[in-house]
Structure formats: C-alpha cells, structure tokens
Design an enzyme around this catalytic site. Structure first.
Site, PDB file in Angstrom:
ATOM      1  N   LEU A 135      -6.865   7.655  -1.365  1.00  0.00           N
ATOM      2  CA  LEU A 135      -6.952   6.215  -1.107  1.00  0.00           C
ATOM      3  C   LEU A 135      -7.951   5.997   0.025  1.00  0.00           C
ATOM      4  CD1 LEU A 135      -3.207   5.096  -1.180  1.00  0.00           C
ATOM      5  CD2 LEU A 135      -5.007   4.184  -2.641  1.00  0.00           C
ATOM      6  N   SER A 136      -8.872   5.062  -0.151  1.00  0.00           N
ATOM      7  CA  SER A 136      -9.795   4.714   0.923  1.00  0.00           C
ATOM      8  C   SER A 136      -9.064   3.921   2.000  1.00  0.00           C
ATOM      9  CB  SER A 136     -10.966   3.898   0.372  1.00  0.00           C
ATOM     10  OG  SER A 136     -11.746   4.669  -0.519  1.00  0.00           O
ATOM     11  N   ALA A 137      -9.692   3.796   3.144  1.00  0.00           N
ATOM     12  CA  ALA A 137      -9.101   3.039   4.244  1.00  0.00           C
ATOM     13  C   ALA A 137      -8.974   1.565   3.855  1.00  0.00           C
ATOM     14  CB  ALA A 137      -9.955   3.185   5.503  1.00  0.00           C
TER      15      ALA A 137
ATOM     16  N   ARG B 135       0.826  -1.216   0.000  1.00  0.00           N
ATOM     17  CA  ARG B 135       0.000   0.000   0.000  1.00  0.00           C
ATOM     18  C   ARG B 135       0.860   1.265   0.000  1.00  0.00           C
ATOM     19  NH1 ARG B 135      -5.243   1.796   1.508  1.00  0.00           N
ATOM     20  NH2 ARG B 135      -5.250   3.720   2.749  1.00  0.00           N
TER      21      ARG B 135
END
Length: 397
Positions: A63-65, A38
C-alpha cells in the site's frame, strides 16, 4: 515514501490530517477516503500501522502512503460514469475508493502482477460489501482484476478515461502508457521520480504536469516465452449489465430518494451519486471529534495533576479559532466537554463514561449506531426473502 502528515488514532483522524496539510482538497475525494477504512486492507498483525502516513509492504502486498493516494485521487479528477484502469492494482484499496465515485455505470479495471495479491484484493472487496455501511450509502462500481504484467497489454486494447500506474515507469514506456488513454483522458504515474499527471488533449498532443517527488519500485520487465515473444495480457471485458442487475440498481437508487416532508418540501439533494453518503462528516461532526480529543487531554491532565482540576475544568471549552456556526450545537458540545468537572468513571474507547446517565448527555456521549435506512426500506418491501437479499447484495447487516 510518506511521513508528510501526523499519524491518526483512526481513519477519520488520518483524513483530518491529510485535509489540514492540503493533500485532500475536494469533498468528493474526502468522502471516498472516509468511506474506506485503510486498516481493513492491512493484515491483522499490522493494523497498528494503518493510520500512519507511510507505505506498507508485506511479501507481495503493498500500500502506498496515504499522502500519495490523496494526490493520485485529486489528480485523476474522477467523475461518475468514467472508465478507470489501475496498473498494479495491489490490494484493491485505491480501486475500491475509485468505485465509490464512478458509480454503477462506470468501468473499474485493474491489472496485478501477482495472483495471490489478486485473491487478497477480492477477499477485501467481498469483506467491504458484506460489512461496510458505506456500500449502502454510495452507488458503486465494482472493480474487476486480472493477473498479468501491465507491460504485456496488447496495443490494440481499448482505451480508458483515467489510468493510474502504481510502479515507477521507465522513460521508454511513457508512450506505451499514453496509448492506453482516450482523448481527453488523464494518466497519473511515477515518471522519473516525480508523480506526473498527463492529459491527452488530442490524438498526438499532451499536457504534462509534475505533482510531487516520489520513490516507487520500478515496473517489472515482461518475461519472454519459449518462442521469444512476450505474453499477452487481455484486459477485462467491458461487460453490459444484465436487466436483473440494472433493476437492482434502479430500485436501490429509487429507495435512496428523499422523503417528502410535507407542503411540497423535500430534503436537499446534490447532483452526484453518493454525495450525501457521508453527511455525518460535516462541520458539526468535526467539532465533536475535536471536542472528544480535547476532553481526553483534560482527563489526562486531571489524572496526572489532581491539584490542577479547577484549571483543567475551566480550559475545557473550545480554544479560540473554532468558528461558531450554531449556538445550539456549540452549547450541546460545550456541555459534553465540561463533563470533566464530574467524578467520571474511567473513559471507554469513545472517550466517555459507561453509565447510562452519561450516555444520555450530549457532546462526548457514545452515539447510537446509525440506522441503515436503505436496508430498512428494502426489508419492508412486499417481496420474497431471496429477492430482498439480492437487493441487499446478500449483506450480513
């Protein structure tokens, strides 16, 4: 949105935490998450936040969690050969993970509103191809991105097996999103502050399931041109692979086949592409990671409390609750953990000493770099160098 699980020290520990919290539930999704670091999709100055279960935004980049991406990947129920459309594809992180599962005969398309973000996504994708060992361990479906507003896709566009929208969808656009889906397909989107899974069961029939509560920025409304009509955003073309490309895929697939071990026995294979790619993340690998973390705690305890060295040494075995699968493996790892009894030099980044004697021991010893077997096989082929580099996708290592 996020914060559902503890932060990790690295990508693998983040995935461990997501598994423990049951956000990642399938082996296929776990392999994809472990294959893509990530942090590689963050700007360099923000990498320290990459392994927190939090969303990240910088300018147009977003970026989403991790817990949200986990639920999305599980809900999409991805399989090799499917077609996938990512609306609001962003940095390409999700599309790259999806490509590891779809395989070379899938379709992997994305629509992104901002041109600079599309450029960023292609840069990160090129970096992944050139530097990541995971690329050689999987049969991959390369993503293709276009710039535009996903609400301006023509109604007559082709439909997809799987569709994900990464922005909050207003209720009036629900049917618009459904129109992008084939019969039998799955649509995952934030709808009315709920991550929602919609399955198309027929031409005009649907099944809807609410997954978790989420907070997403809403879709940007399309702008009108001078004539008062909305712009049209053509989706990427469903391209047929060239014979040259198909040959590369076939050669690489053949070279991945198991090596004959004698007397008709071969190494065990599984049915989906890339399934053996991350075999080092099995139970033995997880026990060693646990051992290394526990070892660090022991060392820290010794540094802070010299008088407690005997207690720390005796406590460095695995605590109760760890399943004993193979006595030989456990003995090797126990030796690695009990190395805290020795007068060790300062631990390095892997949690082990720097001496050659320590490196030769099991458990916490620094592992030798893994050999890229596919690359070695290609380099040994009696072919011209340019053709070998083509088979390697011009990878640098």
């Amino acid at each position: 949105m996020g914060g559902a699980v503890s932060a990790g020290e690295d990508n693998d520990e983040l995935i461990d935490n997501l598994k423990e919290a049951h956000y990642i539930r399938s082996e296929l999704v776990e392999r994809a998450f472990r294959a893509i670091d990530r942090a590689d999709y963050y700007l360099e100055e923000h990498r320290d936040s990459a392994y927190k279960d939090l969303a990240w935004r910088h300018g147009n980049l977003h970026l989403s969690a991790p817990c949200i991406y986990s639920e999305v990947m599980e809900a999409l129920d991805l399989q090799p050969g499917l077609s996938f459309l990512n609306l609001g594809s962003g940095t390409g992180y999700l599309s790259t993970m999806v490509g590891l599962i779809l395989g070379p005969f899938g379709v992997n398309h994305g629509v992104e509103l901002h041109a600079d973000v599309v450029d960023y996504a292609y840069q990160k994708f090129d970096y992944f191809i050139k530097t990541s060992d995971s690329f050689d361990k999987f049969e991959f479906c390369e993503p293709t991105f276009v710039v535009g507003n996903c609400l301006e896709i023509p109604l007559e566009s082709r439909q997809y097996d799987r569709v994900y929208c990464g922005a909050g969808v207003q209720k009036e656009y629900e049917n618009y999103m459904k129109n992008l889906l084939k019969v039998g397909g799955i649509l995952v989107l934030p709808l009315e502050e709920k991550l929602t899974k919609i399955t198309r069961t027929g031409q005009s029939s649907w099944e809807t399931k609410k997954i978790i509560a989420v907070t997403f920025a809403p879709l940007v409304q399309p702008k009108q041109n001078v004539n008062g009509r909305p712009r049209s955003v053509p989706l990427p073309i469903f391209e047929v692979r060239t014979l040259q490309d198909l040959s590369r895929i076939a050669i690489r697939h053949t070279l991945r086949q198991p090596i004959v071990m004698g007397e008709g026995r071969t190494k065990r294979r599984v049915s989906f592409p890339g399934a053996r790619a991350m075999h080092r993340y099995g139970p033995r690998f997880e026990r060693r990671r646990f051992c290394r973390r526990f070892y660090r705690q022991c060392v820290n305890s010794i540094v802070l409390h010299d008088s407690m060295i005997p207690t720390a040494m005796d406590d460095c075995n695995y605590p109760g609750g760890v399943e004993e699968e193979e006595e030989e493996v456990e003995e090797e790892e126990e030796i690695g953990c009990r190395r805290v009894r020795e007068d060790l030099p300062e631990e390095d980044e892997e949690g082990c000493g720097d001496t050659e004697d320590e490196k030769s021991k099991g458990g916490c010893a620094r592992a030798e770099p893994a050999v890229n077997i596919l690359r070695e096989k290609i380099l040994r082929l009696p072919l011209p160098e340019p053709l070998k580099m083509y088979l390697l996708y011009y990878r640098e290592k």
